[in-house]
Each structure stands twice: as C-alpha cells, then as structure tokens.
Write a protein that holds these residues in place. Structure first.
Motif, PDB file in Angstrom:
ATOM      1  N   ALA A 114      -9.168 -18.538  -5.193  1.00 47.51           N
ATOM      2  CA  ALA A 114      -9.621 -18.974  -3.668  1.00 47.51           C
ATOM      3  C   ALA A 114      -8.983 -18.063  -2.693  1.00 47.51           C
ATOM      4  O   ALA A 114      -9.586 -17.720  -1.777  1.00 47.51           O
ATOM      5  N   PHE A 115      -7.823 -17.868  -2.912  1.00 47.00           N
ATOM      6  CA  PHE A 115      -7.010 -16.675  -2.121  1.00 47.00           C
ATOM      7  C   PHE A 115      -7.699 -15.409  -2.020  1.00 47.00           C
ATOM      8  O   PHE A 115      -8.128 -14.900  -1.150  1.00 47.00           O
ATOM      9  N   ILE A 116      -8.025 -14.774  -3.175  1.00 45.13           N
ATOM     10  CA  ILE A 116      -8.756 -13.592  -3.245  1.00 45.13           C
ATOM     11  C   ILE A 116     -10.094 -13.525  -2.720  1.00 45.13           C
ATOM     12  O   ILE A 116     -10.640 -12.755  -2.029  1.00 45.13           O
ATOM     13  N   GLY A 117     -10.678 -14.860  -3.006  1.00 44.14           N
ATOM     14  CA  GLY A 117     -12.103 -14.726  -2.490  1.00 44.14           C
ATOM     15  C   GLY A 117     -12.165 -15.081  -0.747  1.00 44.14           C
ATOM     16  O   GLY A 117     -13.017 -14.547  -0.359  1.00 44.14           O
ATOM     17  N   ALA A 118     -11.006 -15.707  -0.286  1.00 41.68           N
ATOM     18  CA  ALA A 118     -10.837 -15.627   1.006  1.00 41.68           C
ATOM     19  C   ALA A 118     -10.541 -14.222   1.699  1.00 41.68           C
ATOM     20  O   ALA A 118     -11.047 -13.819   2.651  1.00 41.68           O
ATOM     21  N   THR A 151       0.808  -1.352   0.022  1.00 39.69           N
ATOM     22  CA  THR A 151      -0.017  -0.116   0.121  1.00 39.69           C
ATOM     23  C   THR A 151       0.922   1.283   0.078  1.00 39.69           C
ATOM     24  O   THR A 151       1.999   1.267   0.119  1.00 39.69           O
ATOM     25  N   GLN A 152       0.360   2.343   0.031  1.00 44.87           N
ATOM     26  CA  GLN A 152       1.093   3.525  -0.246  1.00 44.87           C
ATOM     27  C   GLN A 152       1.759   4.016   1.144  1.00 44.87           C
ATOM     28  O   GLN A 152       2.333   4.777   1.344  1.00 44.87           O
ATOM     29  N   SER A 153       1.203   3.363   2.366  1.00 38.18           N
ATOM     30  CA  SER A 153       1.830   3.456   3.654  1.00 38.18           C
ATOM     31  C   SER A 153       2.453   2.400   4.270  1.00 38.18           C
ATOM     32  O   SER A 153       3.206   2.644   5.097  1.00 38.18           O
ATOM     33  N   TYR A 154       2.269   1.181   3.719  1.00 34.96           N
ATOM     34  CA  TYR A 154       3.201  -0.038   4.269  1.00 34.96           C
ATOM     35  C   TYR A 154       2.980  -1.230   3.318  1.00 34.96           C
ATOM     36  O   TYR A 154       2.385  -1.041   2.407  1.00 34.96           O
ATOM     37  N   ASP A 155       4.129  -2.082   3.707  1.00 29.15           N
ATOM     38  CA  ASP A 155       3.704  -3.579   2.921  1.00 29.15           C
ATOM     39  C   ASP A 155       4.045  -4.638   3.733  1.00 29.15           C
ATOM     40  O   ASP A 155       4.574  -4.405   5.022  1.00 29.15           O
ATOM     41  N   LEU A 156       3.710  -5.711   3.338  1.00 27.89           N
ATOM     42  CA  LEU A 156       3.889  -7.178   4.329  1.00 27.89           C
ATOM     43  C   LEU A 156       4.255  -8.057   3.238  1.00 27.89           C
ATOM     44  O   LEU A 156       3.571  -8.115   2.175  1.00 27.89           O
ATOM     45  N   HIS A 157       4.765  -9.209   3.868  1.00 25.32           N
ATOM     46  CA  HIS A 157       4.813 -10.592   3.119  1.00 25.32           C
ATOM     47  C   HIS A 157       4.201 -11.685   3.881  1.00 25.32           C
ATOM     48  O   HIS A 157       4.457 -11.594   5.072  1.00 25.32           O
ATOM     49  N   THR A 158       3.635 -12.529   3.128  1.00 22.70           N
ATOM     50  CA  THR A 158       2.912 -13.734   3.949  1.00 22.70           C
ATOM     51  C   THR A 158       3.283 -14.904   3.282  1.00 22.70           C
ATOM     52  O   THR A 158       3.381 -15.184   2.271  1.00 22.70           O
ATOM     53  N   GLU A 175     -16.155  -6.433   7.681  1.00 25.99           N
ATOM     54  CA  GLU A 175     -15.724  -5.379   8.409  1.00 25.99           C
ATOM     55  C   GLU A 175     -16.857  -4.240   7.907  1.00 25.99           C
ATOM     56  O   GLU A 175     -17.360  -4.267   6.944  1.00 25.99           O
ATOM     57  N   ASN A 176     -16.827  -3.332   8.965  1.00 25.46           N
ATOM     58  CA  ASN A 176     -17.919  -2.137   8.826  1.00 25.46           C
ATOM     59  C   ASN A 176     -17.339  -1.103   7.483  1.00 25.46           C
ATOM     60  O   ASN A 176     -17.912  -0.655   6.750  1.00 25.46           O
ATOM     61  N   SER A 177     -15.974  -1.260   7.546  1.00 26.80           N
ATOM     62  CA  SER A 177     -15.247  -0.472   6.451  1.00 26.80           C
ATOM     63  C   SER A 177     -13.992  -1.191   5.870  1.00 26.80           C
ATOM     64  O   SER A 177     -12.920  -1.012   6.314  1.00 26.80           O
ATOM     65  N   PRO A 178     -14.621  -1.989   4.555  1.00 24.15           N
ATOM     66  CA  PRO A 178     -13.337  -2.870   4.215  1.00 24.15           C
ATOM     67  C   PRO A 178     -12.106  -1.919   3.550  1.00 24.15           C
ATOM     68  O   PRO A 178     -11.208  -2.269   3.618  1.00 24.15           O
ATOM     69  N   ALA A 179     -12.431  -0.674   3.277  1.00 23.71           N
ATOM     70  CA  ALA A 179     -11.428   0.193   2.705  1.00 23.71           C
ATOM     71  C   ALA A 179     -10.402   0.487   3.730  1.00 23.71           C
ATOM     72  O   ALA A 179      -9.340   0.449   3.595  1.00 23.71           O
ATOM     73  N   ILE A 180     -10.752   0.822   4.979  1.00 23.66           N
ATOM     74  CA  ILE A 180     -10.145   1.154   6.106  1.00 23.66           C
ATOM     75  C   ILE A 180      -9.054   0.052   6.588  1.00 23.66           C
ATOM     76  O   ILE A 180      -7.940  -0.132   6.907  1.00 23.66           O
ATOM     77  N   CYS A 181      -9.743  -1.331   6.428  1.00 24.79           N
ATOM     78  CA  CYS A 181      -9.248  -2.433   6.870  1.00 24.79           C
ATOM     79  C   CYS A 181      -8.205  -2.709   6.034  1.00 24.79           C
ATOM     80  O   CYS A 181      -6.704  -3.230   6.169  1.00 24.79           O
ATOM     81  N   LEU A 182      -8.155  -2.365   4.559  1.00 27.51           N
ATOM     82  CA  LEU A 182      -6.977  -2.603   3.584  1.00 27.51           C
ATOM     83  C   LEU A 182      -5.821  -1.767   3.987  1.00 27.51           C
ATOM     84  O   LEU A 182      -4.602  -2.181   3.510  1.00 27.51           O
ATOM     85  N   ASP A 183      -6.021  -0.836   4.691  1.00 30.23           N
ATOM     86  CA  ASP A 183      -4.843   0.205   5.051  1.00 30.23           C
ATOM     87  C   ASP A 183      -4.551  -0.180   6.591  1.00 30.23           C
ATOM     88  O   ASP A 183      -3.691   0.653   7.137  1.00 30.23           O
ATOM     89  N   THR A 184      -5.039  -1.137   7.169  1.00 29.64           N
ATOM     90  CA  THR A 184      -4.793  -1.529   8.810  1.00 29.64           C
ATOM     91  C   THR A 184      -3.722  -2.761   8.657  1.00 29.64           C
ATOM     92  O   THR A 184      -3.951  -3.834   8.314  1.00 29.64           O
ATOM     93  N   PRO A 185      -2.340  -2.555   8.688  1.00 29.20           N
ATOM     94  CA  PRO A 185      -1.494  -3.662   8.765  1.00 29.20           C
ATOM     95  C   PRO A 185      -1.760  -4.797   9.300  1.00 29.20           C
ATOM     96  O   PRO A 185      -1.664  -6.298   9.174  1.00 29.20           O
ATOM     97  N   GLU A 201      -3.398 -10.769   9.064  1.00 33.12           N
ATOM     98  CA  GLU A 201      -4.219 -11.615   9.764  1.00 33.12           C
ATOM     99  C   GLU A 201      -5.010 -12.354   8.246  1.00 33.12           C
ATOM    100  O   GLU A 201      -5.222 -13.520   8.271  1.00 33.12           O
ATOM    101  N   ILE A 202      -5.547 -11.455   7.665  1.00 36.18           N
ATOM    102  CA  ILE A 202      -6.551 -11.797   6.766  1.00 36.18           C
ATOM    103  C   ILE A 202      -5.666 -12.237   5.461  1.00 36.18           C
ATOM    104  O   ILE A 202      -5.988 -13.501   4.755  1.00 36.18           O
ATOM    105  N   LEU A 203      -4.348 -12.148   5.414  1.00 32.53           N
ATOM    106  CA  LEU A 203      -3.715 -12.843   4.453  1.00 32.53           C
ATOM    107  C   LEU A 203      -3.049 -14.056   4.611  1.00 32.53           C
ATOM    108  O   LEU A 203      -2.916 -15.102   4.013  1.00 32.53           O
TER     109      LEU A 203
END
Length: 322
Positions: free
Chosen positions: A259-263, A236-243, A271-281, A286-288
C-alpha cells in the motif's frame, strides 16, 4: 501518452488464519482474501485514483474467477491477466498479536505468465512499471517474462520501481541465487523499495547506512526503506530524508508495504517527470508523508487488498491528522 502504472507478478489467494497468535499448525479458521504483492500495489494505485494495469496468471478455477473479479471491480486493466491449467497459487497466513505474519506458499498458476508482444508494448507504453513479485525468480515462464520486461523498462523512459519482496519460505535454500538476481537488475531500477529486514538480508549488515552504501555500490540510485513503527527512510545520491510512522493499533500488517509503495507510485503518476520528482526533496517529503498515512490505514483492518484506503478515505484521514 504514457499515463499508467503496470504491475507484474503473482496474484493469489491469502487464506488468513483468524485464530490470532497461533501457528499455522494450530490454526483452525481461515478466511479467503485476494493477495499477491504486485496485485496489492495495483489496487493501492487504483484506489488512490491512478490508472493501472496488471500482468500475471491465475488458474482456470473458482479461485482464479474470484481474483479476476476482484481486480475488475477495482477498475484495474486485466487484459494481461492470463489463465493457466494449473491451480491458482495459494498462501496461508498466520497473524501474531503485533500484526506480524508467517507464510506458507502452495505455488501454482502464477509461474505460467508468458511473455507476449501485447505485454511488451504495454510495458513500453506505461509511465511507471512496478516489479514486486515474491515468486518471479523461481522456476517457470514468469521468470523469463519478468526479467525481459525489467530489461525493457530499464532501457526505456518508463520509470522502473523494484521491490524484492524476499520470502524466506520460498528462497531459504536459494538465498545466494536470489541476491544475484536482485543485484543484476538493481542498476536498471529508478528506485528500489525494501523493508529493513530485506535491506539487512541483501547487504549482510544490520547497519542501515552501511547497507544502503553497499546497495549504492552495486548500482542503486535511490533506496526507500520501510521500517514499520520507525517510519520510512529515503536515500538518493544527492539527499536523504526520514518520514515518521503514525501511531495506530495494528491488526494486520499484510500488504502495508505494498500500500505504501502504491501510494508513492500513484502520486508520481501525476507528475510530468516522475524521475525528477524522485530527486526533489520537497516533493518526496510530501509523497512519503502521504504514503505513510496510506500504509497506516491498511494496518488497521484484516487482509491486504480489502484493507487499502480509497482516495476519499485517505483524504479524510489526512485531514484528521492535520
């Protein structure tokens, strides 16, 4: 209230050659399986407890009847599954010993999905929209419907998930046009999911960091790269991570990325706000991790849709991993 995922694109028959590690030309025995990337994602979401609708087109033939029955049995909303006078689209798949595959497409009814007022309203009413069609940028009514629905998703508060699903057998002579289509809609998408090979293809570099940087300069806000045995990388523009990936004996990688993206989407749906979740490391880590388990489970069986784990199967596998 927006409470579902809608997946748009092709639903087809995968004829999978059971003669492992042979070319399609030398294969003799083929098994019929339900397939199509957007439909695969829809099944993944549904099996993991999500509410999901599917929009696509199949033929008025036995294969179309079979495919509609598969989606209905999975609890997927099929009100936007159209039927065409063309034959249902077919794909023949040859598997190698390492689980990788080759495709041959015979296109038919998937091209005939028409835009409708009901489908437009469904898009506006959905919490998440996933566009992962391998055929939507080819000629046909689907092309217009797909692009219009992407524009609607991008202009609304519907979370827009994009998977290019590039297939060389479909676009080998139209690579420049395919890239142009992806780059045109890229700024609209909340997240783009690509395989490592697709990232290299789209950005003309084998360097992942450089490739992501090039997508970013074209408007990508979040990039999820699936890397097979090397796991997944999220930027993301603010962080990155590896799973990391889980060690398994892969029988068939067909549908693993879906299956991965479906999960991922099924978890964002909670989530109440999926977009905010996308920006929460912490959330995305955990999602990935969970999505990696789902993808691994899918590779352990033959076929795409039939191999995707249910919520209880996922929970059992997650518990065993610890």
């Amino acid at each position: 209230m927006k409470n579902q995922v809608i997946c748009v694109g092709e639903l087809l028959i995968d004829f999978i050659c059971t003669d492992v590690n042979v070319s399609l030309a030398n294969g003799n025995v083929f098994h019929k399986k339900a397939g199509g990337a957007p439909a695969n994602v829809a099944v993944s979401v549904s099996r993991l407890g999500g509410n999901v609708a599917y929009a696509g087109c199949v033929g008025k033939d036995a294969f179309g009847d079979f495919l509609e029955g598969v989606l209905s049995a999975e609890g997927i909303d099929t009100r936007h599954l159209a039927r065409s006078d063309k034959n249902t689209t077919l794909a023949f798949v040859s598997l190698q010993e390492d689980g990788e595959r080759d495709f041959e497409f015979f296109r038919g009814a998937d091209a005939d999905l028409q835009l409708s007022d009901a489908l437009v309203e469904e898009m506006k009413a959905s919490k998440i929209a996933h566009f992962g069609s391998a055929t939507a940028f080819l000629d046909g009514a689907l092309n217009k419907a797909y692009k219009t629905l992407m524009s609607i998703a991008g202009a609304s508060d519907t979370l827009f998930s994009l998977d290019p699903n590039y297939r060389d057998g479909l676009f080998a002579e139209k690579q420049t046009a395919f890239k142009a289509c992806i780059f045109e809609v890229l700024p609209l998408a909340d997240i783009i999911k690509v395989s490592e090979e697709e990232l290299a293809f789209l950005t003309d570099t084998q360097n992942m960091s450089e490739g992501i940087d090039r997508l970013s300069k074209r408007g990508a806000r979040r990039v999820l790269v699936t890397r097979g045995r090397k796991g997944a990388y999220y930027w993301t523009q603010s962080y990155d991570l590896h799973t990391p990936a889980y060690r398994i004996e892969a029988l068939d990688t067909t549908g693993a990325g879906d299956a991965f993206i479906g999960a991922v989407l099924s978890q964002l749906l909670l989530e109440n706000s999926p977009a905010i979740c996308l920006d929460t490391p912490e959330k995305m880590r955990e999602i990935l991790k969970n999505a990696s388990i789902v993808g691994a489970c899918t590779c352990e069986r033959i076929g795409a849709i039939e191999s995707m784990p249910t919520l209880s199967e996922f929970a059992s596998r997650k518990k065993s991993i610890g």
